[in-house]
Design a protein around this motif. Structure first.
Motif, PDB file in Angstrom:
ATOM      1  N   TRP A 608      -8.921 -12.129   4.111  1.00  0.00           N
ATOM      2  CA  TRP A 608      -8.290 -12.467   2.872  1.00  0.00           C
ATOM      3  C   TRP A 608      -9.287 -12.713   1.687  1.00  0.00           C
ATOM      4  N   HIS A 609     -10.608 -13.117   2.216  1.00  0.00           N
ATOM      5  CA  HIS A 609     -11.775 -13.522   1.200  1.00  0.00           C
ATOM      6  C   HIS A 609     -12.375 -12.214   0.633  1.00  0.00           C
ATOM      7  N   ALA A 610     -12.383 -11.295   1.532  1.00  0.00           N
ATOM      8  CA  ALA A 610     -12.738 -10.163   1.040  1.00  0.00           C
ATOM      9  C   ALA A 610     -11.881  -9.395  -0.065  1.00  0.00           C
ATOM     10  N   ALA A 611     -10.476  -9.682  -0.085  1.00  0.00           N
ATOM     11  CA  ALA A 611      -9.609  -9.290  -1.205  1.00  0.00           C
ATOM     12  C   ALA A 611      -9.903  -9.992  -2.390  1.00  0.00           C
ATOM     13  N   LEU A 612      -9.988 -11.276  -2.264  1.00  0.00           N
ATOM     14  CA  LEU A 612     -10.556 -12.012  -3.518  1.00  0.00           C
ATOM     15  C   LEU A 612     -11.778 -11.399  -4.215  1.00  0.00           C
ATOM     16  N   ILE A 613     -12.935 -11.117  -3.410  1.00  0.00           N
ATOM     17  CA  ILE A 613     -14.034 -10.740  -3.906  1.00  0.00           C
ATOM     18  C   ILE A 613     -13.719  -9.236  -4.516  1.00  0.00           C
ATOM     19  N   THR A 614     -13.173  -8.487  -3.891  1.00  0.00           N
ATOM     20  CA  THR A 614     -12.940  -7.128  -4.541  1.00  0.00           C
ATOM     21  C   THR A 614     -12.068  -7.107  -5.964  1.00  0.00           C
ATOM     22  N   ALA A 615     -10.923  -8.240  -6.152  1.00  0.00           N
ATOM     23  CA  ALA A 615     -10.329  -8.328  -7.238  1.00  0.00           C
ATOM     24  C   ALA A 615     -11.451  -8.922  -8.271  1.00  0.00           C
ATOM     25  N   ASN A 616     -12.304  -9.702  -8.033  1.00  0.00           N
ATOM     26  CA  ASN A 616     -13.423 -10.028  -8.766  1.00  0.00           C
ATOM     27  C   ASN A 616     -14.350  -8.920  -9.184  1.00  0.00           C
ATOM     28  N   ALA A 643     -13.411  11.756 -11.956  1.00  0.00           N
ATOM     29  CA  ALA A 643     -13.382  10.162 -12.226  1.00  0.00           C
ATOM     30  C   ALA A 643     -11.956   9.698 -12.352  1.00  0.00           C
ATOM     31  N   ARG A 644     -11.375  10.670 -13.044  1.00  0.00           N
ATOM     32  CA  ARG A 644      -9.757  10.218 -13.006  1.00  0.00           C
ATOM     33  C   ARG A 644      -9.081  10.212 -11.570  1.00  0.00           C
ATOM     34  N   THR A 645      -9.409  11.350 -11.023  1.00  0.00           N
ATOM     35  CA  THR A 645      -8.836  11.522  -9.529  1.00  0.00           C
ATOM     36  C   THR A 645      -9.228  10.522  -8.694  1.00  0.00           C
ATOM     37  N   THR A 646     -10.530  10.064  -8.701  1.00  0.00           N
ATOM     38  CA  THR A 646     -10.981   9.039  -7.889  1.00  0.00           C
ATOM     39  C   THR A 646     -10.386   7.707  -8.105  1.00  0.00           C
ATOM     40  N   ALA A 647      -9.969   7.408  -9.520  1.00  0.00           N
ATOM     41  CA  ALA A 647      -9.601   6.233  -9.782  1.00  0.00           C
ATOM     42  C   ALA A 647      -8.078   6.147  -9.235  1.00  0.00           C
ATOM     43  N   GLU A 648      -7.370   7.174  -9.401  1.00  0.00           N
ATOM     44  CA  GLU A 648      -5.953   7.190  -8.866  1.00  0.00           C
ATOM     45  C   GLU A 648      -5.914   7.120  -7.535  1.00  0.00           C
ATOM     46  N   GLN A 649      -6.833   7.886  -6.850  1.00  0.00           N
ATOM     47  CA  GLN A 649      -6.928   7.624  -5.283  1.00  0.00           C
ATOM     48  C   GLN A 649      -7.224   5.970  -5.106  1.00  0.00           C
ATOM     49  N   LEU A 650      -7.932   5.295  -5.690  1.00  0.00           N
ATOM     50  CA  LEU A 650      -8.155   4.058  -5.248  1.00  0.00           C
ATOM     51  C   LEU A 650      -6.822   3.222  -5.678  1.00  0.00           C
ATOM     52  N   SER A 699     -17.460   3.623  -5.938  1.00  0.00           N
ATOM     53  CA  SER A 699     -17.869   3.796  -4.276  1.00  0.00           C
ATOM     54  C   SER A 699     -17.804   2.275  -3.794  1.00  0.00           C
ATOM     55  N   SER A 700     -18.306   1.358  -4.473  1.00  0.00           N
ATOM     56  CA  SER A 700     -18.227   0.122  -4.039  1.00  0.00           C
ATOM     57  C   SER A 700     -16.829  -0.520  -3.612  1.00  0.00           C
ATOM     58  N   LEU A 701     -15.789  -0.022  -4.668  1.00  0.00           N
ATOM     59  CA  LEU A 701     -14.450  -0.711  -4.428  1.00  0.00           C
ATOM     60  C   LEU A 701     -13.752   0.326  -3.171  1.00  0.00           C
ATOM     61  N   ALA A 702     -14.292   1.664  -3.095  1.00  0.00           N
ATOM     62  CA  ALA A 702     -13.796   2.393  -1.798  1.00  0.00           C
ATOM     63  C   ALA A 702     -14.281   1.532  -0.705  1.00  0.00           C
ATOM     64  N   ALA A 703     -15.694   1.351  -0.447  1.00  0.00           N
ATOM     65  CA  ALA A 703     -15.792   0.785   0.787  1.00  0.00           C
ATOM     66  C   ALA A 703     -15.308  -0.858   0.816  1.00  0.00           C
ATOM     67  N   GLN A 704     -14.961  -1.641  -0.035  1.00  0.00           N
ATOM     68  CA  GLN A 704     -14.358  -2.756   0.251  1.00  0.00           C
ATOM     69  C   GLN A 704     -12.821  -2.440   0.474  1.00  0.00           C
ATOM     70  N   LEU A 705     -12.359  -1.808   0.001  1.00  0.00           N
ATOM     71  CA  LEU A 705     -10.795  -1.592   0.064  1.00  0.00           C
ATOM     72  C   LEU A 705     -10.668  -1.000   1.692  1.00  0.00           C
ATOM     73  N   THR A 706     -11.750  -0.203   2.135  1.00  0.00           N
ATOM     74  CA  THR A 706     -11.550   0.516   3.525  1.00  0.00           C
ATOM     75  C   THR A 706     -11.716  -0.795   4.513  1.00  0.00           C
ATOM     76  N   HIS A 707     -12.556  -1.645   4.326  1.00  0.00           N
ATOM     77  CA  HIS A 707     -12.914  -2.731   5.155  1.00  0.00           C
ATOM     78  C   HIS A 707     -11.686  -3.723   5.156  1.00  0.00           C
ATOM     79  N   ILE A 708     -11.080  -3.911   3.951  1.00  0.00           N
ATOM     80  CA  ILE A 708      -9.726  -4.892   3.818  1.00  0.00           C
ATOM     81  C   ILE A 708      -8.852  -4.092   4.637  1.00  0.00           C
TER      82      ILE A 708
END
Length: 716
Positions: A608-616, A643-650, A699-708
């Motif tokens: 859960w803490h990783a989700a808080l970090i990702t939101a920050n 960029a638009r496609t990646t943002a929509e995927q995230l 790319s950092s957001l993608a890695a964090q979301l994969t971990h979550i």
């Protein structure tokens, strides 16, 4: 194995020292509360023959000293008690007036039971303040005794405050400012070493220094959790310091540009500026004098020039343009500079404490020019939702106290305030924890009632015997109860109240019987409230709040990219950040409560803490990228499409993970990897710096979301 044994031995020694210190603190607190209570009680009873002020002088220290978890040193606790005294006098007056009618007292109890969200120290006094109203709102209706009640309470609280300061005072812990100063100074040394091309502190040490600023690792009294301007600013400074230390740790693992001397020189100059700003910020924290107002604009200008240099150099012909590794390192340097700017600005606001002119970005420093009443109202209004665990706890307590007052008044119980006291002290955030507390309390009360009944039956009306028993019984109750558990506390406290009331008015062994009846009634009410009102505590709520948080992050990701891609640049409106900030606060409160509830937190695999970090991290990019990375011209269509496609995927990934968090009945299954593809032909994109910064953020957001997503637990 040989290296693990000394570490385990050190850990055991640390735990032993901590337990010894905790036991000492409990005994010292028991001595202070007993001394203050007896110093007010005995003179009123035997010197002035005034039982009413004696009762309030006795229970005032008990309420604020034992039943209220006020954290901090002796001086800090005394200050909270003195500030709580006027509120306590108002509540005693209100309770005395509303005691005229049961329903009036019940309505007052519902209001009083809704504790305000005011930070650890003020909120710690809430149970004691509620007890002041409880004492006064029970029959008989005696407005003529109001003066005596207020006099007794005032004396009791003043005596307790004096004991907190002068009698075995609790030693002060390391202050938050000291911890923040150490972190900022460490960051300054690391930035200076990086600027000089030297090896400074290791990445692990930098990250460990940052983790020490986590609120969960700070003493409750030192957490900047209040609603005021200074507390908000220092909390933001702590977050910026942690982020800066993490960035410097990552920078140490990133190779320098090497063959690009111009890029290396620009990065070294910027890191030297970061080091200088950290040094001045640390000095300001040591002295308590805000850093000069000109410091932040100077760094802001340097950041703008650094970014302009990146853009100009990236626009050179392919043979003379800087290599991509140089641009990536410069992006990391730019991030450290922005964190240092936010850190110093927040420290200045926190140390100054006064309203200032609007500070950019205003979304980050909105509180700096806000009035204090508005800050408090926003804190309270932000938690006026059923998704807030603080609101849930307040509702549970208010309904329990209101029901207890109604039942005690309707049944005309002789010592009905004991019913409310049981509800107040035995309620927990989960039904299971409440039942455990109630079970132990009933056993202890039964044993204590037998002992008290025997004492009343044997001693009779010899008040001198009760006077001799009261002080040792109080000392034992307040020392042994916290050490050995609720059963001991209830047993000994039953003996204490029996000895006290036997000195105020004639009492028989039936007083112990009434005590049992009242505690059983209060326990039943508290247990029923625990079963009906959010019995699972924060375990389900943290799922819902994190789900709402992640769901709100998706539009912010796509909105930030939309601002970056706008043509002409800067024409797209900035996406609103308030929904994410609001849901982040609710999720943080739920997460903190989850960590405080019984059970093994490590048994829940969800990070859960990783989700808080990702939101920050999403919030940081939404503020930072449009501020420094708007391109001077439009970007190529293929870069914009990527960029638009990646943002929509995230954004779709955040929605999917949010649904997984909220679905309590889903079956476990393999996580779907978050789709992310690096930009094709990144060397051909212009201007490169903007795309490098955006690519690193995505790319950092993608890695964090994969971990979550990989840690989301199955529904329970």
């Amino acid at each position: 194995m040989s290296r693990a044994r000394p570490a385990e031995a050190d850990s055991r020694r640390h735990r032993a020292v901590t337990r010894k210190a905790d036991r000492t603190a409990i005994v010292h607190r028991a001595v202070r509360v007993t001394t203050a209570s007896c110093a007010g009680f005995y003179p009123f009873v035997y010197g002035a023959d005034q039982p009413v002020p004696a009762l309030y002088a006795l229970f005032g220290p008990v309420a604020l000293g034992m039943l209220s978890p006020i954290p901090g040193s002796g001086r800090q606790r005394a200050a909270v008690m003195l500030r709580a005294l006027p509120v306590g006098l108002v509540l005693v007056t209100l309770g005395t007036v509303l005691a005229v009618d049961t329903w009036a007292a019940v309505l007052g109890m519902l209001v009083v039971g809704f504790a305000a969200v005011a930070g650890p120290r003020p909120a710690g006094a809430a149970p004691g303040l509620q007890l002041f109203y409880i004492l006064a709102c029970f029959p008989p209706y005696a407005p003529d005794t109001l003066g005596s009640r207020l006099a007794g309470l005032t004396l009791g609280v003043l005596l307790l405050a004096a004991c907190e300061v002068f009698l075995l005072p609790a030693a002060p812990a390391v202050s938050y400012r000291e911890s923040l100063t150490e972190a900022v100074a460490t960051a300054g040394r690391a930035a200076a070493a990086a600027a000089a091309g030297e090896s400074g502190d290791s990445a692990d040490r930098l990250r460990a220094t940052g983790r020490r600023l986590r609120l969960s690792r700070l003493p409750p009294a030192e957490r900047p959790a209040g609603a005021g301007r200074s507390a908000r600013a220092l909390a933001q400074a702590g977050s910026a310091a942690r982020r800066l230390l993490d960035q410097l740790a990552q920078l140490g693992a990133t190779p320098s540009a090497g063959r690009d001397a111009e890029a290396d020189a620009a990065s070294a100059d910027m890191l030297a500026r970061v080091a200088a700003h950290c040094s001045s910020t640390a000095e300001a924290l040591r002295t308590g004098r805000p850093p000069p107002r000109s410091a932040a604009p100077a760094l802001d200008t340097a950041i703008q020039r650094f970014q302009a240099l990146r853009v100009a150099r990236a626009a050179r012909p392919p043979g003379t343009a800087p290599p991509v590794p140089a641009l990536r390192r410069q992006a990391e340097v730019l991030g450290t500079a922005e964190s240092a700017r936010i850190l110093q600005t927040a420290v200045r606001v926190g140390l100054d404490g006064r309203r200032t002119a609007p500070i950019q970005p205003h979304a980050l420093f909105w509180y700096a020019d806000a009035r204090t009443p508005y800050l408090w109202w926003r804190r309270l209004a932000g938690h006026m939702t059923l998704r807030s665990v603080l609101f849930q706890n307040a509702i549970r307590t208010a309904l329990g106290l209101g029901a207890a007052r109604l039942i005690a008044g309707s049944l005309d119980l002789s010592h009905g305030f004991w019913v409310l006291l049981a509800v107040l002290t035995l309620g927990r955030t989960t039904a299971g924890a409440t039942w455990t507390a109630v079970r132990s309390a009933l056993i202890g009360t039964l044993v204590g009632a037998v002992a008290a009944g025997t004492l009343l039956l044997v001693v009779g009306r010899h008040t001198d015997a009760y006077a001799a028993v009261l002080a040792p019984a109080m000392l034992a109750a307040f020392a042994l109860g916290p050490l050995f558990g609720i059963a001991w506390a209830q047993a000994l406290f039953t003996l204490v109240v029996s000895a006290a009331f036997a000195q105020i008015a004639p009492a028989s062994w039936q007083l112990a019987e009434e005590r049992i009846l009242d505690v059983v009634t209060g326990s039943a009410i508290g247990l029923l409230c625990g079963l009906l009102a959010w019995p699972a505590g924060a375990r389900r709520e943290v799922r819902r709040t994190v789900s709402d948080l992640l769901q709100s992050c998706g539009p912010l990701i796509t909105g930030t990219v939309r601002v970056q891609l706008a043509t002409p640049p800067g024409t797209a409106p900035a996406p609103p950040t308030f929904p994410v900030v609001h849901r982040l606060r609710l999720a943080e409160a739920a997460y903190f409560q989850l960590r405080s509830e019984p059970g093994d937190a490590s048994a829940d695999p969800m990070d859960w803490h990783a989700a808080l970090i990702t939101a920050n991290h999403v919030l940081l990019g939404a503020h930072w990228l449009p501020r420094f990375d708007l391109p001077p011209t439009g970007i190529p269509p293929d870069a914009a499409a990527w960029a638009r496609t990646t943002a929509e995927q995230l954004a779709r990934a955040t929605d999917r993970i949010a649904a997984l968090c909220a679905d309590e009945n889903r079956e476990p299954g393999p996580p779907a990897p978050v789709a992310y593809h690096p930009p094709p032909g990144v060397r051909a994109f212009a201007p490169l710096p903007m795309l490098i910064d955006l690519e690193q953020w995505l790319s950092s957001l993608a890695a964090q979301l994969t971990h979550i997503e990989s840690s989301v637990p199955p529904g329970k």
